[in-house]
Design an enzyme around this catalytic site. Structure first.
Site, PDB file in Angstrom:
ATOM      1  N   ASP A   1      -8.170  -4.842  -0.882  1.00 25.46           N
ATOM      2  CA  ASP A   1      -8.456  -5.687  -2.131  1.00 25.46           C
ATOM      3  C   ASP A   1      -7.999  -7.206  -1.761  1.00 25.46           C
ATOM      4  O   ASP A   1      -8.638  -8.219  -2.532  1.00 25.46           O
ATOM      5  CB  ASP A   1      -7.695  -5.159  -3.302  1.00 25.46           C
TER       6      ASP A   1
ATOM      7  N   HIS B   1       0.781  -1.175   0.049  1.00 26.50           N
ATOM      8  CA  HIS B   1      -0.016  -0.152   0.120  1.00 26.50           C
ATOM      9  C   HIS B   1       0.728   1.331   0.094  1.00 26.50           C
ATOM     10  O   HIS B   1       1.934   1.057   0.488  1.00 26.50           O
ATOM     11  CB  HIS B   1      -0.873   0.029   1.240  1.00 26.50           C
TER      12      HIS B   1
HETATM   13  C1  SDX Z   1      -6.093   0.422  -3.338  1.00 31.97           C
HETATM   14  O1  SDX Z   1      -4.013   4.750  -1.880  1.00 31.97           O
HETATM   15  C2  SDX Z   1      -5.211   4.113  -1.521  1.00 31.97           C
HETATM   16  O2  SDX Z   1      -5.774   4.401  -0.461  1.00 31.97           O
HETATM   17  C3  SDX Z   1      -5.526   3.135  -2.440  1.00 31.97           C
HETATM   18  C4  SDX Z   1      -6.791   2.307  -1.785  1.00 31.97           C
HETATM   19  C5  SDX Z   1      -8.008   2.965  -1.586  1.00 31.97           C
HETATM   20  O3  SDX Z   1      -8.916   2.617  -0.634  1.00 31.97           O
HETATM   21  O4  SDX Z   1      -8.213   4.020  -2.345  1.00 31.97           O
HETATM   22  O5  SDX Z   1      -6.207   1.682  -0.355  1.00 31.97           O
HETATM   23  C6  SDX Z   1      -7.057   0.904  -2.621  1.00 31.97           C
HETATM   24  O6  SDX Z   1      -5.508   0.765  -4.154  1.00 31.97           O
HETATM   25  C7  SDX Z   1      -5.346  -0.747  -2.608  1.00 31.97           C
HETATM   26  C8  SDX Z   1      -3.988  -1.226  -3.293  1.00 31.97           C
HETATM   27  C9  SDX Z   1      -4.481  -2.224  -4.383  1.00 31.97           C
HETATM   28  N1  SDX Z   1      -3.311  -2.569  -5.304  1.00 31.97           N
HETATM   29  C10 SDX Z   1      -2.645  -3.771  -5.176  1.00 31.97           C
HETATM   30  O7  SDX Z   1      -2.896  -4.475  -4.318  1.00 31.97           O
HETATM   31  C11 SDX Z   1      -1.405  -4.069  -6.131  1.00 31.97           C
HETATM   32  C12 SDX Z   1      -0.206  -4.460  -5.714  1.00 31.97           C
HETATM   33  N2  SDX Z   1       0.143  -3.539  -4.806  1.00 31.97           N
HETATM   34  C13 SDX Z   1       0.938  -2.554  -5.444  1.00 31.97           C
HETATM   35  O8  SDX Z   1       1.291  -2.660  -6.688  1.00 31.97           O
HETATM   36  C14 SDX Z   1       1.637  -1.601  -4.675  1.00 31.97           C
HETATM   37  O9  SDX Z   1       1.713  -1.965  -3.242  1.00 31.97           O
HETATM   38  C15 SDX Z   1       0.766  -0.213  -4.596  1.00 31.97           C
HETATM   39  C16 SDX Z   1       0.574   0.139  -5.837  1.00 31.97           C
HETATM   40  C17 SDX Z   1      -0.402  -0.391  -3.795  1.00 31.97           C
HETATM   41  C18 SDX Z   1       1.649   0.672  -3.590  1.00 31.97           C
HETATM   42  O10 SDX Z   1       2.636   1.111  -4.550  1.00 31.97           O
HETATM   43  P1  SDX Z   1       4.024   1.990  -4.129  1.00 31.97           P
HETATM   44  O11 SDX Z   1       3.563   2.962  -2.970  1.00 31.97           O
HETATM   45  O12 SDX Z   1       4.293   2.687  -5.219  1.00 31.97           O
HETATM   46  O13 SDX Z   1       5.100   1.133  -3.628  1.00 31.97           O
HETATM   47  P2  SDX Z   1       6.460   0.884  -4.414  1.00 31.97           P
HETATM   48  O14 SDX Z   1       6.179   0.646  -5.596  1.00 31.97           O
HETATM   49  O15 SDX Z   1       7.075   2.028  -3.745  1.00 31.97           O
HETATM   50  O16 SDX Z   1       6.809  -0.356  -3.406  1.00 31.97           O
HETATM   51  C19 SDX Z   1       7.809  -0.297  -2.729  1.00 31.97           C
HETATM   52  C20 SDX Z   1       8.653  -1.741  -2.910  1.00 31.97           C
HETATM   53  C21 SDX Z   1       9.104  -2.070  -4.122  1.00 31.97           C
HETATM   54  O17 SDX Z   1      10.065  -2.737  -3.960  1.00 31.97           O
HETATM   55  P3  SDX Z   1      11.781  -1.963  -4.036  1.00 31.97           P
HETATM   56  O18 SDX Z   1      11.803  -1.270  -5.419  1.00 31.97           O
HETATM   57  O19 SDX Z   1      11.847  -1.422  -2.889  1.00 31.97           O
HETATM   58  O20 SDX Z   1      12.714  -3.196  -4.442  1.00 31.97           O
HETATM   59  O21 SDX Z   1       7.808  -2.743  -2.553  1.00 31.97           O
HETATM   60  C22 SDX Z   1       7.567  -3.763  -3.704  1.00 31.97           C
HETATM   61  C23 SDX Z   1       8.021  -2.875  -4.823  1.00 31.97           C
HETATM   62  O22 SDX Z   1       8.535  -3.472  -5.907  1.00 31.97           O
HETATM   63  N3  SDX Z   1       6.268  -3.805  -3.784  1.00 31.97           N
HETATM   64  C24 SDX Z   1       5.788  -5.165  -3.750  1.00 31.97           C
HETATM   65  C25 SDX Z   1       4.279  -4.947  -3.964  1.00 31.97           C
HETATM   66  N4  SDX Z   1       4.049  -3.851  -3.606  1.00 31.97           N
HETATM   67  C26 SDX Z   1       5.061  -3.062  -3.429  1.00 31.97           C
HETATM   68  N5  SDX Z   1       6.456  -6.270  -4.511  1.00 31.97           N
HETATM   69  C27 SDX Z   1       5.583  -7.322  -4.605  1.00 31.97           C
HETATM   70  N6  SDX Z   1       4.165  -7.483  -4.556  1.00 31.97           N
HETATM   71  C28 SDX Z   1       3.453  -6.282  -4.107  1.00 31.97           C
HETATM   72  N7  SDX Z   1       2.125  -6.193  -3.921  1.00 31.97           N
END
Ligand code: SDX
Length: 432
Positions: free
Chosen positions: A366, A309
């Site tokens: 989700d 998140h």
């Molecule tokens: C919603 O914002 C909100 O409030 C949204 C929401 C709402 O109610 O409106 O809560 C609803 O959208 C929930 C999120 C739903 N999406 C997912 O479940 C998709 C999977 N999650 C992600 O893609 C991710 O966690 C995000 C998009 C939710 C957040 O992305 P960020 O904040 O840009 O995180 P990031 O890309 O900076 O990640 C930090 C690290 C990275 O690794 P490094 O570059 O440090 O090596 O964490 C990793 C990312 O690759 N990472 C994941 C991951 N989420 C982040 N790795 C594997 N699986 C994941 N799900």
């Protein structure tokens, strides 16, 4: 004494005011930065930037706290009444009995969708994305209610209560229409005597000569799922609503833009992606190891959907509530969904894995919501439209904050240009 930050740049110092929110969260006010220093702040994706002051929702990502107008989500979920929570999110206070009755009546009176709007749906192939159809239908509403969508804040705010009720009620009805259209079933008209959620289930599942009467457990679960999606601070789609609304675009148009943003798999579309992931694990007889290994590759298209998140660095409180509700709802409905066990095993495996632990990646709203929605009969391709029904109050409340802010400005971020430096036009003959 107001707190200030001191920016030292070259040999000059620039004091910047520090703002403090209700819960002690702090921000450095950089509104004078460009004028005083000639520099802008840079924050790709705005993860460290506050775009507004808001009174609607408070999130504490480190401690997994979510409150609407000060009320903890756990307490609202304890009495799941989506319409009550929608009223709270929009108007700022829990409704008293009269207010709750009047608001509910306003929703019931505005549940029907103009017959002519069916033609918009019929212009789509039945295989079209439900979110594309929903956004198109909502963006058409100003054509049917021009007096409520004048694109003039003062005029549009005068009719806010009716416009808000139309938005919430008709988005719910349109989602049911999309479901019926995709299935090739006749549309079912709303019944004024039904509650918000029962009317939705009626419009989804009733047959011409056989009304669908939902089990109380199903109504309860639907109220809970919708309520848990009501608002979530400045997430991608809500920020989109505020961005579009800041141009003085009307409420319907602004919500339609938010629905487009919500459809992305990294945002609202994740609830579908989670179920597809769980179903693949089930079909392959995998224990989730393959998905977890792929998720650790770092590529955005292999992420463990439903995990991580942008704000929470702890459990998303909504995921905990929905996860617990899954057990109760499935047991009451006598459903044994193998995907629930797979989801729980996947959660446990990820929470033990250093990759996820070190990045503070926990289940988000989700991760479990699809399991409950499937249990109450919602088809997977409609899950994100359910998120839109739930999020409508949040979009409305945020649009109202933008529209009623006397000091509001159009949202217009800046950038750092990194393209080619000045160069002269080359006639075709001189090009390589
Ligand atoms: C919603 O914002 C909100 O409030 C949204 C929401 C709402 O109610 O409106 O809560 C609803 O959208 C929930 C999120 C739903 N999406 C997912 O479940 C998709 C999977 N999650 C992600 O893609 C991710 O966690 C995000 C998009 C939710 C957040 O992305 P960020 O904040 O840009 O995180 P990031 O890309 O900076 O990640 C930090 C690290 C990275 O690794 P490094 O570059 O440090 O090596 O964490 C990793 C990312 O690759 N990472 C994941 C991951 N989420 C982040 N790795 C594997 N699986 C994941 N799900």
């Amino acid at each position: 004494m107001a707190k200030t930050a001191l920016l030292k740049l070259d040999d000059k110092e620039y004091p910047l005011p520090v703002m403090t929110g209700t819960e002690g969260e702090m921000a450095i006010d950089t509104r004078t930065l460009r004028a005083t220093t000639g520099h802008i702040a840079y924050d790709q994706g705005y993860g460290n930037t506050g775009s507004c002051e808001s009174q609607i929702t408070f999130l504490d990502g480190d401690n997994g706290i979510l409150r609407h107008r000060g009320y903890p989500i756990e307490q609202l979920a304890g009495h799941p009444d989506f319409v009550e929570t929608a009223y709270l999110v929009i108007y700022g206070e829990l409704p008293n009995a009269t207010q709750r009755k009047e608001f509910g009546l306003r929703l019931r009176k505005n549940a029907a969708v103009e017959t002519q709007m069916q033609k918009i749906l019929e212009g789509f192939p039945t295989s079209a994305s439900p979110m594309a159809m929903l956004s198109a239908m909502v963006s058409a509403l100003p054509a049917y209610y021009p007096e409520l969508a004048t694109n003039n804040f003062e005029k549009d705010l005068k009719n806010f209560d009716l416009t808000a009720a139309i938005a919430i009620s008709k988005i719910r009805t349109i989602v049911a229409m999309i479901y019926r259209y995709q299935k090739g079933l006749p549309f079912v008209f709303p019944k004024q005597e039904l509650t918000f959620c029962d009317n939705f289930l009626h419009m989804m599942f009733s047959e011409p000569y056989q009304d669908h009467v939902p089990l109380p457990e199903v109504s309860h679960a639907l109220n809970l799922v919708l309520l848990l999606h009501a608002d979530h601070e400045q997430n991608c789609s809500t920020s989109t609503v505020r961005m579009v609304g800041s141009s003085a675009a009307n409420l319907f148009t602004s919500i339609s833009a938010g629905i487009c943003a919500l459809s992305g798999p990294l945002h609202g579309g994740a609830n579908v992606a989670v179920m597809q992931m769980l179903q693949s694990i089930h079909d392959e007889g995998d224990d989730g190891t393959r998905f977890i290994a792929a998720a650790k590759s770092g590529s955005k298209s292999n992420r463990l959907m439903g995990f991580g998140h942008a704000v929470y660095r702890n459990f998303d409180p909504r995921a905990k509530i929905i996860g617990e509700a899954c057990d109760v709802v499935l047991k009451k409905l006598g459903i044994n969904d193998p995907l629930l066990a797979i989801a729980k095993n996947l959660e446990q495996a990820a929470l033990r894995d250093e990759y996820f632990v070190s990045r503070k990646l926990y289940p988000n709203v989700d991760f479990y919501s699809g399991i409950i929605m499937r249990a109450i009969g919602i088809p997977m391709n409609m899950f994100t439209t359910m998120f839109a029904i739930g999020r409508a109050p949040g979009y409305i409340a945020n649009w109202k904050e933008v529209a009623s802010n006397p000091k509001g400005r159009i949202y217009r971020p800046r950038q750092i240009y990194v393209g080619p430096a000045k160069r002269d036009y080359l006639p075709m003959a001189d090009r390589k």
